[in-house]
Scaffold this motif. Structure first.
Motif, PDB file in Angstrom:
ATOM      1  N   ALA A 163      20.914  88.579 -34.168  1.00 36.04           N
ATOM      2  CA  ALA A 163      20.852  87.298 -33.951  1.00 36.04           C
ATOM      3  C   ALA A 163      21.835  86.839 -32.652  1.00 36.04           C
ATOM      4  O   ALA A 163      22.795  87.842 -31.902  1.00 36.04           O
ATOM      5  CB  ALA A 163      21.797  86.984 -35.152  1.00 36.04           C
ATOM      6  N   GLY A 164      22.670  85.879 -31.805  1.00 37.31           N
ATOM      7  CA  GLY A 164      23.417  85.113 -31.385  1.00 37.31           C
ATOM      8  C   GLY A 164      22.243  84.420 -30.408  1.00 37.31           C
ATOM      9  O   GLY A 164      21.884  83.268 -30.371  1.00 37.31           O
ATOM     10  N   TRP A 165      23.158  83.795 -29.236  1.00 39.91           N
ATOM     11  CA  TRP A 165      22.985  83.494 -28.870  1.00 39.91           C
ATOM     12  C   TRP A 165      21.915  82.833 -27.410  1.00 39.91           C
ATOM     13  O   TRP A 165      21.273  84.179 -27.529  1.00 39.91           O
ATOM     14  CB  TRP A 165      23.792  82.619 -26.802  1.00 39.91           C
ATOM     15  CG  TRP A 165      25.158  81.524 -27.624  1.00 39.91           C
ATOM     16  CD1 TRP A 165      26.284  82.364 -28.660  1.00 39.91           C
ATOM     17  CD2 TRP A 165      25.238  80.206 -28.116  1.00 39.91           C
ATOM     18  NE1 TRP A 165      27.135  82.074 -28.754  1.00 39.91           N
ATOM     19  CE2 TRP A 165      26.955  80.718 -28.537  1.00 39.91           C
ATOM     20  CE3 TRP A 165      24.572  79.310 -28.464  1.00 39.91           C
ATOM     21  CZ2 TRP A 165      27.129  78.732 -29.322  1.00 39.91           C
ATOM     22  CZ3 TRP A 165      25.161  78.060 -28.417  1.00 39.91           C
ATOM     23  CH2 TRP A 165      26.148  78.191 -28.144  1.00 39.91           C
ATOM     24  N   ASP A 166      20.820  82.013 -27.859  1.00 35.51           N
ATOM     25  CA  ASP A 166      19.457  82.319 -26.601  1.00 35.51           C
ATOM     26  C   ASP A 166      18.417  80.976 -26.046  1.00 35.51           C
ATOM     27  O   ASP A 166      19.071  79.769 -26.713  1.00 35.51           O
ATOM     28  CB  ASP A 166      18.076  83.340 -27.611  1.00 35.51           C
ATOM     29  CG  ASP A 166      17.689  83.801 -26.992  1.00 35.51           C
ATOM     30  OD1 ASP A 166      17.321  83.646 -26.023  1.00 35.51           O
ATOM     31  OD2 ASP A 166      16.871  84.883 -27.627  1.00 35.51           O
ATOM     32  N   ASP A 167      17.576  81.585 -26.143  1.00 38.52           N
ATOM     33  CA  ASP A 167      16.942  80.202 -25.827  1.00 38.52           C
ATOM     34  C   ASP A 167      15.938  79.510 -26.397  1.00 38.52           C
ATOM     35  O   ASP A 167      14.891  80.590 -27.569  1.00 38.52           O
ATOM     36  CB  ASP A 167      15.887  80.645 -23.920  1.00 38.52           C
ATOM     37  CG  ASP A 167      15.035  79.630 -24.183  1.00 38.52           C
ATOM     38  OD1 ASP A 167      15.184  78.548 -23.907  1.00 38.52           O
ATOM     39  OD2 ASP A 167      14.401  79.767 -22.782  1.00 38.52           O
ATOM     40  N   PRO A 168      15.562  78.473 -27.010  1.00 41.75           N
ATOM     41  CA  PRO A 168      15.282  77.594 -27.737  1.00 41.75           C
ATOM     42  C   PRO A 168      13.617  78.162 -27.913  1.00 41.75           C
ATOM     43  O   PRO A 168      12.986  77.736 -28.634  1.00 41.75           O
ATOM     44  CB  PRO A 168      15.260  76.746 -27.995  1.00 41.75           C
ATOM     45  CG  PRO A 168      16.475  76.118 -26.463  1.00 41.75           C
ATOM     46  CD  PRO A 168      17.195  77.382 -26.273  1.00 41.75           C
ATOM     47  N   ALA A 169      13.711  77.919 -26.378  1.00 40.53           N
ATOM     48  CA  ALA A 169      12.061  78.593 -26.473  1.00 40.53           C
ATOM     49  C   ALA A 169      12.072  79.489 -26.552  1.00 40.53           C
ATOM     50  O   ALA A 169       9.938  79.689 -27.111  1.00 40.53           O
ATOM     51  CB  ALA A 169      11.783  78.463 -25.144  1.00 40.53           C
ATOM     52  N   LYS A 170      12.000  80.243 -26.222  1.00 36.31           N
ATOM     53  CA  LYS A 170      12.072  81.684 -27.225  1.00 36.31           C
ATOM     54  C   LYS A 170      11.606  82.284 -28.856  1.00 36.31           C
ATOM     55  O   LYS A 170      11.161  83.237 -29.222  1.00 36.31           O
ATOM     56  CB  LYS A 170      13.158  83.348 -26.642  1.00 36.31           C
ATOM     57  CG  LYS A 170      13.150  84.526 -26.715  1.00 36.31           C
ATOM     58  CD  LYS A 170      13.786  85.530 -26.210  1.00 36.31           C
ATOM     59  CE  LYS A 170      14.044  86.495 -26.816  1.00 36.31           C
ATOM     60  NZ  LYS A 170      15.036  87.006 -27.641  1.00 36.31           N
TER      61      LYS A 170
END
Length: 345
Positions: free
Chosen positions: A247-254
């Motif tokens: 888990a963590g910061w990411d692109d919502p599209a991913k």
């Protein structure tokens, strides 16, 4: 060297001797004595998971996997992420209690329920609400300390490079058995060609500048990563969410792609649409994220083919051995070919 023994009322079932004493030591340090039962449970493909009983009380101990070629700190990542969620009053999760980075073990509260057998609208709505809830605090100071998600991608080109790396790694494995030769041939004939076509299709949609453009901070979300119903338990129509090692910061599209792609508990198109639309209620540029997820979806289908073939790489094999999972190579390869045929052929 599996064994069953009793030590001062403790029962340890089917665990290696050295490991059982490590677990008992870890539990005693955290005040959990006497232990009436320790049982290895079949959950977790990357970790060994143990159910601990003390009378009517239950806990979970996870022993995380480490591999020289995989620097990810799974224990720290999951423990810190659960602590962040707990501090922000997210309740459908296990409570993080204690961790020992030397032993690579974490102690968590036990979640009730079982894997959902059938997915319905109510469960999909709970999944949508969970993503919204964990992002309510994303502008707070505590959220800034969260790491990037495992394989986080913040530009179109980084999504492409990430999957390219996985296909290349599979293409470089050296086959020794007949099934490995079959897998190697499938990677060359199907995955490599598919990657080329998908990459060209994506590149056509964007200018050079747009391909490399980094997703602005305000468009990034806190993602559980590897999010899907395979990482949930249901009890009395309530979903509980688990497994936050990546888990963590990411692109919502991913996140949208992974939710829609997971082969274990597939999602109907109508439910994927519900999940996409849920972002419109709280994410400012949700339309862009949804559009991007639709362009990237074939790429992520291909990534999931690679993930399913992880067992044929040394790291993947090592991880499954650590988790103690019995692995059927023929069955897995058949699953990958069926998935590829359904979505990419």
């Amino acid at each position: 060297d599996k064994f069953m023994e009793r030590i001062a009322g403790d029962t340890i079932i089917g665990i290696q001797k050295e490991l059982s004493s490590q677990i008992i030591d870890f539990l005693r340090k955290n005040g959990i004595i006497p232990i009436s039962n320790i049982r290895k449970i079949e959950h977790g493909r990357n970790s060994q998971v143990y159910l601990i009983h003390q009378g009517k009380y239950k806990w979970i101990v996870k022993k995380y996997h480490r591999h020289a070629n995989d620097p990810r700190k799974r224990l720290e990542n999951e423990f810190d992420f659960l602590s962040f969620l707990k501090n922000n009053e997210v309740i459908q999760i296990a409570e993080p209690i204690a961790s020992d980075s030397e032993k690579n073990m974490g102690l968590f509260s036990h979640l009730p329920g079982e894997l959902p057998k059938a997915i319905n609208g109510n469960l999909v709505n709970q999944a949508c609400d969970f993503i919204k809830k964990i992002n309510e605090s994303r502008n707070e100071k505590s959220a800034k300390h969260l790491p990037e998600a495992s394989e986080a991608c913040f530009s179109i080109i980084s999504h492409i490079n990430c999957v390219n790396k996985r296909v290349t790694r599979l293409n470089k494995t050296f086959p020794v058995s007949s099934i490995q030769y079959d897998v190697s041939s499938f990677v060359k004939s199907s995955l490599v060609k598919s990657l080329e076509k998908i990459t060209n299709d994506i590149i056509k949609q964007y200018s050079d500048g747009k391909l490399k453009q980094s997703l602005p901070l305000e468009s990034r979300i806190i993602s559980p990563s590897d999010f899907g119903f395979q990482n949930t338990l249901i009890k009395s129509n309530t979903l509980f969410f688990l497994d936050f090692e990546y888990a963590g910061w990411d692109d919502p599209a991913k996140l949208i792609c992974d939710f829609g792609c997971h082969p274990e508990i597939p999602i109907k198109d109508e439910y994927l649409q519900v999940f996409k639309n849920s972002f419109l209620t709280w994410l400012e540029d949700a339309e862009d994220s949804i559009y991007r997820s639709e362009i990237l979806m074939p790429l992520y289908r291909l990534k999931w083919c690679c993930i399913m073939l992880n067992e044929f790489t040394s790291e993947g094999k090592d991880r499954r051995n650590h988790a103690g999972e019995i692995f059927d190579q023929e069955k897995q390869f058949k699953k990958v070919k069926t998935y590829f045929k359904q979505y990419l052929a």
